[in-house]
Design an enzyme around this catalytic site. Structure first.
Site, PDB file in Angstrom:
ATOM      1  N   ARG A   1       0.904  -1.138  -0.147  1.00 23.10           N
ATOM      2  CA  ARG A   1       0.052  -0.054  -0.096  1.00 23.10           C
ATOM      3  C   ARG A   1       1.008   1.171  -0.081  1.00 23.10           C
ATOM      4  O   ARG A   1       1.821   1.311   0.723  1.00 23.10           O
ATOM      5  CB  ARG A   1      -0.883   0.089   1.278  1.00 23.10           C
ATOM      6  CG  ARG A   1      -1.802  -1.106   1.252  1.00 23.10           C
ATOM      7  CD  ARG A   1      -2.746  -0.878   2.563  1.00 23.10           C
ATOM      8  NE  ARG A   1      -3.890  -1.821   2.769  1.00 23.10           N
ATOM      9  CZ  ARG A   1      -3.454  -3.006   3.557  1.00 23.10           C
ATOM     10  NH1 ARG A   1      -2.307  -2.913   4.193  1.00 23.10           N
ATOM     11  NH2 ARG A   1      -4.457  -3.788   3.608  1.00 23.10           N
TER      12      ARG A   1
ATOM     13  N   ASP B   1       3.559  -3.671  11.439  1.00 25.49           N
ATOM     14  CA  ASP B   1       2.268  -3.298  10.930  1.00 25.49           C
ATOM     15  C   ASP B   1       1.294  -3.168  12.387  1.00 25.49           C
ATOM     16  O   ASP B   1       0.280  -2.297  12.519  1.00 25.49           O
ATOM     17  CB  ASP B   1       1.272  -4.040   9.886  1.00 25.49           C
ATOM     18  CG  ASP B   1       1.328  -5.572  10.473  1.00 25.49           C
ATOM     19  OD1 ASP B   1       0.786  -6.290   9.691  1.00 25.49           O
ATOM     20  OD2 ASP B   1       2.169  -5.580  11.379  1.00 25.49           O
TER      21      ASP B   1
ATOM     22  N   SER C   1       5.414  -5.576   7.396  1.00 22.56           N
ATOM     23  CA  SER C   1       4.666  -6.666   8.575  1.00 22.56           C
ATOM     24  C   SER C   1       5.310  -7.763   8.603  1.00 22.56           C
ATOM     25  O   SER C   1       4.823  -9.022   8.215  1.00 22.56           O
ATOM     26  CB  SER C   1       3.312  -6.759   7.866  1.00 22.56           C
ATOM     27  OG  SER C   1       2.752  -5.527   7.626  1.00 22.56           O
TER      28      SER C   1
HETATM   29  C1  0WK Z   1      -4.264  -3.563   7.293  1.00 24.52           C
HETATM   30  C2  0WK Z   1      -3.117  -2.828   7.762  1.00 24.52           C
HETATM   31  C3  0WK Z   1      -1.882  -3.559   7.622  1.00 24.52           C
HETATM   32  C4  0WK Z   1      -2.051  -5.035   7.813  1.00 24.52           C
HETATM   33  C5  0WK Z   1      -3.133  -5.586   7.390  1.00 24.52           C
HETATM   34  C6  0WK Z   1      -3.269  -6.936   8.173  1.00 24.52           C
HETATM   35  O1  0WK Z   1      -3.154  -1.430   6.937  1.00 24.52           O
HETATM   36  O2  0WK Z   1      -0.870  -2.884   7.755  1.00 24.52           O
HETATM   37  O3  0WK Z   1      -0.707  -5.657   7.605  1.00 24.52           O
HETATM   38  O4  0WK Z   1      -4.266  -4.911   7.956  1.00 24.52           O
HETATM   39  O5  0WK Z   1      -4.400  -7.498   7.434  1.00 24.52           O
HETATM   40  P1  0WK Z   1      -4.323  -8.458   6.108  1.00 24.52           P
HETATM   41  O6  0WK Z   1      -4.331  -7.657   4.886  1.00 24.52           O
HETATM   42  O7  0WK Z   1      -3.110  -9.543   6.564  1.00 24.52           O
HETATM   43  O8  0WK Z   1      -5.627  -9.150   6.378  1.00 24.52           O
HETATM   44  C1  BGC Z   2       4.470 -11.229  10.740  1.00 25.21           C
HETATM   45  C2  BGC Z   2       4.152  -9.771  11.746  1.00 25.21           C
HETATM   46  C3  BGC Z   2       3.020  -9.168  11.139  1.00 25.21           C
HETATM   47  C4  BGC Z   2       1.810 -10.191  11.191  1.00 25.21           C
HETATM   48  C5  BGC Z   2       0.495  -9.546  10.863  1.00 25.21           C
HETATM   49  C6  BGC Z   2       3.191 -11.854  10.974  1.00 25.21           C
HETATM   50  O1  BGC Z   2       3.515 -12.946   9.946  1.00 25.21           O
HETATM   51  O2  BGC Z   2       5.507 -11.882  11.337  1.00 25.21           O
HETATM   52  O3  BGC Z   2       5.303  -9.055  11.801  1.00 25.21           O
HETATM   53  O4  BGC Z   2       2.799  -8.190  12.407  1.00 25.21           O
HETATM   54  O5  BGC Z   2       1.925 -11.350  10.433  1.00 25.21           O
HETATM   55  O6  BGC Z   2       0.719  -9.061   9.517  1.00 25.21           O
END
Ligand code: 0WK
Ligand code: BGC
Ligand code: 0WK
Ligand code: BGC
Length: 942
Positions: free
Chosen positions: A541, A659, A605
């Protein structure tokens, strides 16, 4: 009155065809098709009344749920004892059901014996009646040399209206026909039978199912005809059942699939709905019955009453001199002297008239041939009306089914039993014809249940057994996923231990506890334009943030999401960062700010060892990332090099944050009490503000800490404590709790499904806690469980399809869809369809349950981890009670229908001394990255 009588008899003698005389006399019993359609429409309205929760109590037609969800599917098997009680004969049977192979249906063998029920038992005490039943059962076991040692599953066909909340339970609402035993109404007849069997002793039977004879008849015929979804009895009593849509049956939980409903249509008219069709003879039959005002339709239709109707008509005509020149015998005056068997005999093709003569002579009458024709005609009209009324009822039921399924035409089979239907000449044909006339759009096949209903009762039991054993095996399969309070407390303790251990040692600890070099949450003074870059679980992003002092809500100017192709995630580090630089270039282009050397915050992240706010050495990739030459490298350096390589724009990367930290910062802007950041998305992780003095592994300006600590020692306790902690230097720790269990500390929680998922993952042995919780893995855990259940023959008919063997096919978004309460099972089936998984109703119920168990465990484990964090903060501050807010983000937390709720409940349960509020992050960690950059910048300017 006498004069009329004279006139009538005079004319009758003159010239008339005796049947005409009867037709005129019994005009009210002739029902024309429009009257039958009217009755049919009335009955369908009554059905709806019985099905709806509001009007059920007042409904005459009770529409009783039977808890029979499916008709036989050929996989039923087993040996069963069966009792068939309530029809004209009480039978004890043994039923052997052989499993079908492939399309070929299995076979059913039956042994039976009829046991008479002494009249006095029908009206005596219920206890004695059931003792007679159980003694007959024992006699049957004895006679058929069936071992009394073995536990025998038993199916009870009980042909009376019962309110059932389960297959093996039924409260008798009221007796009907000639049963009137005391002390049974309102009682559970299955329990009454169990107690009688215990009293009789010497045999071990388990009553697994009790069904109405209509249901058993439908199942019996359904064994050979899968279109059979209606059961009809026209015997001593009358009744019908059919497969209704579950969502139409308000009195039963669940909206999925179908359930057989026992209409108890015998009571149609008990509320006056048929008053305009009831004749004086019906009223007489009812008044003389042992349940006046009850079973009005049954008294116009069934074998127990047809004979009586004929007798009363003949008696009345005789009294009026229309028969036997007015001669009336005592026999003709006597109730029950003309039976339904007599009526059937009178209607026989060949010998009908002869039979009629013999029957009338037996009634001490001397009938003329015309009298015999007339009386035969009376029988015809009475039984004709009976079949017409049954046709009207059936037409209503079949119309209901056709409308339920939104079909223009319906092909269906009706399973039938009962002496009247079976033995009464012409009854069956008449019924078929009238049904065809009333509902020409339905193609109705009638199948006679050849050997009574017990085969069906045994099949219901076999289905119940199959469902019960399936239930047991599914429970066993899911048991390891069901975590107890103790186990969750254990996980909390272990998480706490891991947090402590991680703070101490720089060395390898499962929970790495990585310092973030973020010392404080925003205080609202942050300002300026920042570029926020975020490499998350699935996307990259880019976000432009313009921080205006304290006003976060409209600071996000613009953002763009760039999906990260898997080949980039798992290619070389250089390619990955070139991809990131290219996306940033595209975004700046799009924003027209390529020349502005913007300060940037980088949300990364993944676990990074940081030496400062703007450096981060990647410890190890997680989730789907496996790019080479990155682990052990400074990701900020790699980004800077990529930007240099691109040579299109430049950035001032001020900070790199995880994150979780970005999420905490963006939420802390809104709620200063927010000191924890939680991600439950593709991956999972948490960060929180830890007191510097507890972060033993980092060299800290020892002096600085002592100094600040001493100054403050003077004012009052708790408030004091609260204020005190505000001053204590802290730093946000990125716990990387996903690694809990990498040291084997969760092996007693981890199941073999999880081990399969871990083995097939990009980082076996790593991130064990994450693999129990996060979105990237939940679908795979579900798939492993479904594979296990399918191999066990409990699902998808045991067929392990390619689809089911395909890793990653069960995306976590499907869990959210399947588990959403709004989704009807039909839609669950269509989700499975999309995945190439053909499923039955039962299958989709099990799939929904597996998804629920896996996501429930994930949320609980996440809650246990968080409870450890908030309790640590509370103890850090020596507080009895802590109020704190968690900033949270991630697709699992935000999109899954139940995850967030279960997580919050679990935290409340495991950390009762903390009030934890959850603040879903609007701005996402991007804003947090900008805030962190702003805080870092402010620190530099100081
Ligand atoms: C939104 C946050 C981002 C994070 C994500 C985790 O802005 O930094 O990594 O949520 O959620 P996912 O996309 O893994 O479901
Ligand atoms: C990563 C973390 C991150 C989390 C959520 C994990 O796999 O090791 O650094 O915060 O995912 O995105
Ligand atoms: C035979 C079935 C029994 C049912 C009976 C009804 O096995 O369950 O109750 O038909 O007909 P009836 O014996 O009352 O004429
Ligand atoms: C009972 C029904 C039964 C029917 C046929 C009626 O009197 O109420 O439960 O199905 O007779 O046996």
């Amino acid at each position: 009155m006498f004069a009329v009588h004279l006139v009538v008899s005079f004319f009758s003698k003159l010239q008339e065809d005796p049947t005409k005389k009867v037709d005129r006399f019994m005009y009210a019993m002739h029902l024309h098709d429009d009257q039958l359609s009217d009755i049919s429409a009335r009955f369908q309205a009554e059905m709806k009344k019985g099905l709806s929760a509001e009007s059920n109590a007042a409904a005459a037609v009770k529409m009783l749920p039977t808890h029979v969800h499916s008709t036989p599917d050929g996989s039923e098997k087993g040996h069963f004892l069966a009792l068939d009680l309530g029809g004209s004969k009480f039978k004890v049977l043994q039923v052997k059901v052989r499993e079908g192979t492939g399309v070929r249906r299995g076979g059913v063998e039956m042994e039976e014996k009829t046991y008479p029920i002494p009249e006095e038992l029908l009206t005596g005490s219920g206890k004695e009646l059931f003792d007679h039943v159980s003694e007959s059962l024992k006699d049957f076991l004895h006679e058929k040399k069936i071992s009394v040692e073995k536990k025998h599953p038993l199916a009870l066909t009980f042909s009376f209206p019962c309110e059932q909340s389960a297959l093996n339970q039924g409260l008798l609402l009221n007796w009907s026909k000639n049963f009137r035993a005391r002390g049974v109404q309102g009682k559970d007849v299955v329990q009454a039978l169990r107690e009688a069997v215990n009293r009789t002793g010497g045999m071990d039977v388990e009553v697994l199912a009790m069904v109405n004879d209509t249901v058993a008849t439908m199942m019996t015929c359904g064994f050979d005809d899968r279109y059979c979804e209606v059961g009809l009895i026209v015997g001593s009593g009358t009744n019908a059942c059919y497969m209704e849509e579950l969502h139409h049956i308000d009195l039963v939980e669940g909206d999925e699939g179908r359930m057989c409903v026992n209409t108890e249509w015998g009571a149609f008219g008990d509320d006056g709905a048929l008053n305009d069709y009831i004749t004086e003879f019906d009223r007489e039959v009812d008044a003389a019955s042992n349940n006046p005002g009850k079973q009005i339709l049954e008294k116009m239709v069934s074998g127990m009453y047809l004979g009586e109707l004929v007798r009363l008509v003949v008696l009345k005509m005789a009294k009026l001199g229309l028969l036997f020149e007015g001669q009336v015998s005592d026999a003709l005056r006597t109730k029950g002297k003309i039976t339904t068997a007599h009526v059937a005999a009178m209607e026989e093709y060949k010998h009908g008239l002869k039979n009629t003569r013999n029957i009338l002579v037996d009634l001490d009458l001397s009938p003329t041939p015309d009298d015999c024709i007339a009386v035969q005609r009376v029988s015809t009209i009475v039984s004709f009306r009976s079949s017409n009324l049954v046709a009207a009822g059936l037409a209503a039921i079949l119309t209901q089914i056709r409308q339920n399924r939104h079909l223009r035409t319906l092909r269906i089979t009706v399973g039938v039993d009962g002496t009247v239907y079976k033995t009464h000449p012409r009854y069956a044909n008449r019924l078929h014809k009238v049904v065809q006339r009333l509902i020409p759009e339905c193609h109705v096949r009638f199948v006679l249940s050849d050997r009574g209903s017990s085969k069906g009762a045994a099949l219901v039991t076999a289905v119940a057994q199959r469902l019960a054993s399936q239930r047991r095996q599914v429970d066993e399969t899911l048991l390891p996923l069901r975590l107890s309070g103790e186990q969750l407390l254990l996980v909390k303790k272990r998480m706490r231990g891991a947090l402590e251990a991680g703070l101490k040692s720089k060395g390898p600890s499962a929970v790495k506890m990585l310092p973030s070099y973020v010392y404080q949450t925003p205080d609202g003074t942050e300002h300026g334009k920042y570029l926020a870059l975020g490499l998350g679980g699935t996307n990259f992003r880019a976000l432009l943030v313009d921080l205006k002092k304290g006003l976060l809500q409209n600071s996000r100017l613009n953002h763009k999401i760039y999906p990260t192709p898997v080949e980039i995630m798992q290619g070389s580090g250089e390619e990955l960062f070139d991809h990131i630089a290219q996306c940033v270039g595209d975004f700046l282009d799009y924003m027209g700010m390529k020349s502005a050397r913007l300060p940037a915050g980088f949300t990364f992240s993944f676990p990074c060892e940081q030496a400062g706010i703007d450096t981060g050495t990647l410890v190890s990739w997680t989730k789907r990332f496996k790019a080479t030459d990155c682990e052990g490298h400074n990701v900020v350096g790699m980004l800077r090099e990529a930007i240099k390589r691109r040579n299109e724009f430049d950035l001032d990367i001020v900070s790199v944050v995880n994150d979780t930290v970005g999420t905490m910062m963006s939420c802390a802007c809104e709620d200063p009490q927010c000191e924890i950041g939680l991600i439950a998305g593709t991956g999972t992780n948490v960060c929180y503000m830890e007191e510097l003095k507890n972060i033993e592994k980092i060299e800290q300006e020892k002096g600085q800490m002592e100094r600040e600590g001493e100054e403050k020692q003077d004012d009052g306790a708790e408030r004091e404590k609260k204020e005190e902690h505000a001053g204590i230097p802290k730093m946000c720790i990125n716990t990387e709790w996903g690694g809990l269990g990498d040291d084997g500390f969760l092996d007693d929680i981890i199941t073999h499904y999880d081990s399969e998922v871990d083995q097939n993952s990009l980082n076996p042995g790593k991130q064990r806690f994450e693999k129990l919780i996060s979105g990237m893995y939940l679908g795979e855990v579900v798939r492993q469980v479904l594979l296990n259940l399918t191999r066990g023959g409990l699902l998808f008919r045991g067929q392990v399809t390619e689809a089911l063997k395909t890793p990653g096919i069960f995306h976590t978004k499907y869990l959210s869809q399947i588990e959403s309460d709004r989704l009807a099972l039909l839609q669950v089936r269509s989700v499975l369809q999309q995945l190439g998984l053909d499923s039955t109703c039962d299958d989709s119920i099990i799939v929904k349950e597996v998804c629920g168990a896996v996501s429930h465990r994930a949320a609980q484990l996440c809650g246990a981890g968080l409870a450890a964090v908030v309790d640590k903060i509370r103890e850090n501050r020596g507080l009895d009670h802590l109020d704190i807010t968690v900033g949270v983000d991630g697709s699992l937390y935000k999109l899954h229908p139940h995850f967030s709720g279960v997580l919050q409940q679990t935290v409340k349960m495991l950390a009762p001394q903390c009030t934890v509020s959850f603040l879903p992050s609007e701005g996402g960690s991007g804003t947090g990255a900008a805030l962190t950059a702003a805080v870092a910048r402010k620190k530099l300017e100081k």
